[in-house]
Scaffold this motif. Structure first.
Motif, PDB file in Angstrom:
ATOM      1  N   GLU A  82      48.642 -39.772  13.718  1.00  0.00           N
ATOM      2  CA  GLU A  82      47.655 -39.717  14.562  1.00  0.00           C
ATOM      3  C   GLU A  82      46.332 -40.237  13.932  1.00  0.00           C
ATOM      4  O   GLU A  82      45.934 -39.713  12.864  1.00  0.00           O
ATOM      5  CB  GLU A  82      47.513 -38.447  15.062  1.00  0.00           C
ATOM      6  CG  GLU A  82      46.430 -38.120  15.959  1.00  0.00           C
ATOM      7  CD  GLU A  82      46.528 -36.620  16.582  1.00  0.00           C
ATOM      8  OE1 GLU A  82      45.475 -36.456  17.045  1.00  0.00           O
ATOM      9  OE2 GLU A  82      47.332 -35.813  16.132  1.00  0.00           O
ATOM     10  N   LYS A  83      45.495 -41.050  14.647  1.00  0.00           N
ATOM     11  CA  LYS A  83      44.323 -41.714  14.127  1.00  0.00           C
ATOM     12  C   LYS A  83      43.186 -40.459  14.304  1.00  0.00           C
ATOM     13  O   LYS A  83      43.235 -39.890  15.267  1.00  0.00           O
ATOM     14  CB  LYS A  83      43.849 -42.682  14.654  1.00  0.00           C
ATOM     15  CG  LYS A  83      45.095 -43.978  14.559  1.00  0.00           C
ATOM     16  CD  LYS A  83      45.517 -44.396  13.475  1.00  0.00           C
ATOM     17  CE  LYS A  83      46.285 -45.501  13.553  1.00  0.00           C
ATOM     18  NZ  LYS A  83      46.819 -45.863  12.393  1.00  0.00           N
ATOM     19  N   LYS A  84      42.212 -40.344  13.094  1.00  0.00           N
ATOM     20  CA  LYS A  84      41.274 -39.336  13.349  1.00  0.00           C
ATOM     21  C   LYS A  84      39.967 -39.759  13.904  1.00  0.00           C
ATOM     22  O   LYS A  84      39.298 -39.033  14.597  1.00  0.00           O
ATOM     23  CB  LYS A  84      41.147 -38.612  11.908  1.00  0.00           C
ATOM     24  CG  LYS A  84      42.084 -37.970  11.354  1.00  0.00           C
ATOM     25  CD  LYS A  84      41.767 -37.351  10.147  1.00  0.00           C
ATOM     26  CE  LYS A  84      43.132 -36.847   9.428  1.00  0.00           C
ATOM     27  NZ  LYS A  84      43.004 -36.437   7.966  1.00  0.00           N
ATOM     28  N   LYS A  85      39.801 -40.874  13.628  1.00  0.00           N
ATOM     29  CA  LYS A  85      38.460 -41.722  14.107  1.00  0.00           C
ATOM     30  C   LYS A  85      38.537 -43.111  14.424  1.00  0.00           C
ATOM     31  O   LYS A  85      39.534 -43.728  14.447  1.00  0.00           O
ATOM     32  CB  LYS A  85      37.228 -41.774  12.885  1.00  0.00           C
ATOM     33  CG  LYS A  85      37.272 -40.324  12.312  1.00  0.00           C
ATOM     34  CD  LYS A  85      36.352 -40.591  11.097  1.00  0.00           C
ATOM     35  CE  LYS A  85      35.981 -39.026  10.507  1.00  0.00           C
ATOM     36  NZ  LYS A  85      35.297 -38.985   9.069  1.00  0.00           N
ATOM     37  N   GLU A 106      43.867 -43.454   9.043  1.00  0.00           N
ATOM     38  CA  GLU A 106      43.013 -42.731   9.425  1.00  0.00           C
ATOM     39  C   GLU A 106      41.867 -43.317  10.605  1.00  0.00           C
ATOM     40  O   GLU A 106      41.505 -42.364  11.463  1.00  0.00           O
ATOM     41  CB  GLU A 106      42.038 -42.358   8.225  1.00  0.00           C
ATOM     42  CG  GLU A 106      40.864 -41.236   8.575  1.00  0.00           C
ATOM     43  CD  GLU A 106      39.997 -41.161   7.399  1.00  0.00           C
ATOM     44  OE1 GLU A 106      38.922 -40.222   7.529  1.00  0.00           O
ATOM     45  OE2 GLU A 106      40.191 -41.516   6.086  1.00  0.00           O
ATOM     46  N   TYR A 107      41.928 -44.653  10.776  1.00  0.00           N
ATOM     47  CA  TYR A 107      40.968 -45.376  11.878  1.00  0.00           C
ATOM     48  C   TYR A 107      41.901 -46.158  12.646  1.00  0.00           C
ATOM     49  O   TYR A 107      42.638 -46.906  12.255  1.00  0.00           O
ATOM     50  CB  TYR A 107      39.782 -46.036  10.944  1.00  0.00           C
ATOM     51  CG  TYR A 107      38.931 -45.095  10.206  1.00  0.00           C
ATOM     52  CD1 TYR A 107      37.747 -44.505  10.771  1.00  0.00           C
ATOM     53  CD2 TYR A 107      39.150 -44.836   8.968  1.00  0.00           C
ATOM     54  CE1 TYR A 107      36.870 -43.739  10.273  1.00  0.00           C
ATOM     55  CE2 TYR A 107      38.208 -44.312   8.233  1.00  0.00           C
ATOM     56  CZ  TYR A 107      37.070 -43.458   8.889  1.00  0.00           C
ATOM     57  OH  TYR A 107      36.134 -42.748   7.867  1.00  0.00           O
TER      58      TYR A 107
END
Length: 321
Positions: free
Chosen positions: A188-191, A266-267
């Protein structure tokens, strides 16, 4: 069955060689591979350890004696050997040229040495002027070197390229893609987006030494200060000075391409910013990477040629002047 032989001089070359070995149509089994490292660094060791398990024989070479003493080292390992295919990237390496002069082989195959293969102002497209290089060539010839970069170019039966849409120094092109690890496509991407600024050796790309501080200030004022996203600076391995202390600097044993790829854990998207670096060319086909090239009249013509090539292939183009 005769084995294949690979020569690598940079971490990027190791990644390309690894991709060739792992490709579906590679039939060379477990080849021999020699990695000539510029230093005994953790970065070089990491990439050597990636390719070593794929080889029947591999060697990590960090230093050789000066000429003519390195000839003894080369002869001990290669004299009277016979190979199926010899894979070369650094076509101007005198080590490679001496080995080709002494061994038997069925074919020479070449692969990209970064953007040097597609940039017409690079060292591969021109001969060194002056008496010194010509004298060196004559001395090497007297010791048994029968090859030059021009002969290797003419001898190459296949050239593996990261840039199939660009004219290459060598013909008979075959596309190859880098195999990156460390990205979990299901995470799951955070940003949304991160700005990754790829550094360069500034003193090598500016026209005048006095222009360096001016270029840095323009980068800040016209680009970095305008960004709304998280930002990370990746310094060049040969110029690790922190020109932009206001943004985090990422240091790693990985080459820039793999560090950048890890951000996709992360992105959702990466905004990759630079001056037409080979890293930007190598990632131009990645769907989650948006290339942006910075341009300025303070830069040398060679750099501006790379910038125009990348911009012409769809990258964003930002003029700093």
């Amino acid at each position: 069955m005769k084995k294949d032989l690979f020569f690598c001089f940079t971490p990027l070359q190791v990644l390309i060689a690894k991709s060739i070995m792992l490709s579906d149509d590679y039939e060379g089994g477990q080849p021999e591979c020699y990695v000539f490292a510029l230093s005994d660094s953790k970065r070089y060791q990491h990439y050597y350890q990636l390719i070593e398990p794929l080889c029947a024989k591999a060697e990590f070479v960090t230093s050789l004696p000066s000429f003519p003493f390195y000839l003894t080292w080369l002869r001990k390992r290669f004299a009277s050997s016979n190979y199926r295919h010899i894979y070369i990237s650094s076509i101007d390496s005198v080590y490679v040229q001496f080995v080709l002069s002494w061994v038997g082989f069925d074919e020479v195959r070449t692969f990209d040495d970064g953007t040097a293969n597609i940039l017409e102002s690079s060292k591969y497209y021109r001969d060194e002027p002056g008496v010194g290089p010509k004298l060196k060539s004559l001395i090497w010839s007297a010791f048994g070197n029968r090859y030059s970069k021009h002969r290797i170019i003419n001898k190459s039966s296949v050239h593996y390229t990261l840039y199939p849409d660009f004219k290459n120094l060598i013909e008979n092109l075959k596309p190859v893609s880098l195999n990156f690890s460390g990205v979990d496509s299901g995470c799951e991407k955070k940003k949304d987006r991160v700005l990754v600024f790829v550094g360069t050796v500034l003193k090598d790309v500016i026209q005048s030494t006095g222009d360096q501080s001016l270029l840095i200030e323009r980068i800040r004022a016209y680009y970095l200060d305008q960004s709304k996203y998280d930002a990370v600076y990746l310094p060049h391995p040969r110029d690790e000075f922190d020109y932009f202390p206001e943004i985090p600097k990422r240091e790693s044993t990985l080459i820039a391409e793999e560090v950048i790829f890890e951000f996709l854990n992360e992105y959702e998207e990466i905004e990759l910013v630079g001056f037409g670096s080979s890293t930007q060319f190598n990632l131009m086909a990645q769907p989650s990477v948006r290339n942006v090239v910075l341009d300025s009249h303070l830069l040398k013509p060679r750099m501006r040629q790379l910038i125009q090539m990348l911009a012409g292939s769809g990258a964003g183009h930002v003029m700093l002047d």
